[in-house]
Design an enzyme around this catalytic site. Structure first.
Site, PDB file in Angstrom:
ATOM      1  N   ARG A 246       0.747  -1.209  -0.059  1.00 50.02           N
ATOM      2  CA  ARG A 246      -0.038  -0.082  -0.002  1.00 50.02           C
ATOM      3  C   ARG A 246       0.880   1.243   0.122  1.00 50.02           C
ATOM      4  NH1 ARG A 246      -3.372  -2.533  -1.531  1.00 50.02           N
ATOM      5  NH2 ARG A 246      -5.540  -2.847  -0.507  1.00 50.02           N
ATOM      6  N   GLU A 275      -3.881   7.633  -5.612  1.00 52.36           N
ATOM      7  CA  GLU A 275      -3.941   6.770  -6.860  1.00 52.36           C
ATOM      8  C   GLU A 275      -5.380   7.195  -7.563  1.00 52.36           C
ATOM      9  OE1 GLU A 275      -3.685   2.425  -6.446  1.00 52.36           O
ATOM     10  OE2 GLU A 275      -1.946   2.669  -5.192  1.00 52.36           O
ATOM     11  N   HIS A 294      -0.745  -0.325  -9.879  1.00 57.81           N
ATOM     12  CA  HIS A 294      -1.402  -1.089  -9.071  1.00 57.81           C
ATOM     13  C   HIS A 294      -2.218  -2.324  -9.616  1.00 57.81           C
ATOM     14  CE1 HIS A 294      -3.836  -1.227  -4.758  1.00 57.81           C
ATOM     15  NE2 HIS A 294      -3.808  -2.335  -5.125  1.00 57.81           N
TER      16      HIS A 294
HETATM   17  C1  DGY Z   1      -5.493  -6.065  -2.604  1.00 63.07           C
HETATM   18  O1  DGY Z   1      -6.204  -6.971  -2.925  1.00 63.07           O
HETATM   19  O2  DGY Z   1      -5.475  -5.583  -1.550  1.00 63.07           O
HETATM   20  C2  DGY Z   1      -4.702  -5.458  -3.858  1.00 63.07           C
HETATM   21  O3  DGY Z   1      -4.053  -4.272  -3.159  1.00 63.07           O
HETATM   22  C3  DGY Z   1      -5.300  -5.462  -5.049  1.00 63.07           C
HETATM   23  O4  DGY Z   1      -3.979  -5.839  -6.041  1.00 63.07           O
END
Ligand code: DGY
Length: 327
Positions: A246, A275, A294
């Site tokens: 993240r 983002e 992402h």
């Molecule tokens: C999640 O599932 O938390 C991811 O960031 C998606 O790619």
């Protein structure tokens, strides 16, 4: 599946759409409403809509906070299309006895694959070379020191967060001859460390000893801006930072400073503080940074499995049962 009265279907709100097969399955059981468009539902609209919903399907970068959950007076289940569930105030939802589902496991391989891809790309400067060609700047024929990068063989990878994804990254990295050290809240038993051929490191040690640091901790109040200048300055001058977890785990300003001043060699980033980022973002202007939008879980197979589980978690929750993967 629970139904209101004889014919009234339960209502479910989706903050983004899902694949067709999943939407059809939801339509068979529920009255659904889908927020379309590339951005999360505006808070005002969400607060209004949530009032009449029995179920909610949400995505990373939504903000299902206490206020939203409070407004959802009929809400029984929240199903997240993600392994991370930091977008949900899960503590408050639990108090309200709302069931929460998420999608771990199925995206482990895809996310670990992307991490390895980014490491190799960064060290061998593949994307940098691609940019060079597209910009018409490849002007020099093969020479002894043209576009040289680094080999991963023999390097030390420091994995921050040794859960499912961290372990999968370790296993894949070892096949490239990379040595793995890790830091985790809970240290593994020695026997397990031996079997996995990994060594525990303190947080400071992880940053100072690694040639590459890869982040795999969940985002929470504890990990908010955990990777800031005090850790980054411990890194080797030739070290790289990789983040597929993240964005807010890194203090972006500190990383930008370190990259500009060459305090570290480079970074590969799949996630960002806010983002999406655009071409004017500082990261997008740096040659020693590899960026992806992402896509940790973005393989066809994985995204289909995530949709399947998201729907199944919701159905179970609305039927008063425990989701397959329950927070
Ligand atoms: C999640 O599932 O938390 C991811 O960031 C998606 O790619």
């Amino acid at each position: 599946m629970l139904r209101r009265g004889r014919s009234k279907k339960l209502r479910v709100l989706l903050t983004r759409t899902l694949q067709d097969f999943a939407v059809k399955e939801l339509q068979r059981h529920y009255k659904i409403e889908i927020h379309s468009g590339p951005f999360p539902m505006p808070k005002k609209k969400l607060l209004l809509k949530i009032k009449e919903q029995d179920g909610l399907i949400c995505f990373p970068y939504d903000n299902i906070d206490k206020e939203v959950i409070q407004a959802g007076t009929k809400l029984k289940t929240i199903s997240a299309f993600s392994v991370g569930y930091d977008q949900i105030d899960s503590k408050y939802a639990k108090k309200r006895k709302i069931k929460i589902g998420y999608t771990p496991n199925v995206l482990t391989v895809a996310t670990a694959d992307l991490t390895i891809t980014l490491i190799l790309d960064l060290l061998r400067r593949v994307t940098e070379g691609d940019r060079l060609i597209r910009e018409g700047k490849w002007k020099e024929v093969f020479g002894a020191d043209t576009y040289v990068g680094e080999e991963v063989d023999g390097k030390t990878l420091g994995i921050l967060g040794f859960g499912r994804i961290g372990k999968a990254v370790a296993k894949k990295a070892q096949t490239f001859g990379i040595k793995v050290i890790y830091h985790n809240r809970n240290r593994l038993p020695l026997r397990q460390e031996k079997a996995l051929r990994v060594r525990f490191a303190t947080l400071n040690e992880l940053f100072s000893k690694s040639d590459i640091v890869s982040i795999h901790v969940p985002y929470s109040a504890e990990t908010h801006e955990l990777v800031n200048k005090s850790l980054i300055k411990r890194m080797k001058k030739r070290a790289y930072l990789v983040n597929t977890a993240r964005g807010k785990i890194i203090k972006e300003r500190d990383l930008i400073f370190a990259l500009k001043r060459k305090i570290i060699a480079g970074a590969a980033l799949d996630v960002f503080y806010h983002e999406p980022i655009g071409k004017n973002h500082q990261f997008a202007k740096m040659q020693n940074v590899v960026l992806s939008p992402h896509i940790g879980s973005s393989s066809i197979v994985t995204r289909a499995k995530m949709a399947e589980i998201t729907v199944e978690n919701l159905k179970l929750g609305l039927a008063g049962k425990k989701p397959i993967y329950s927070v």
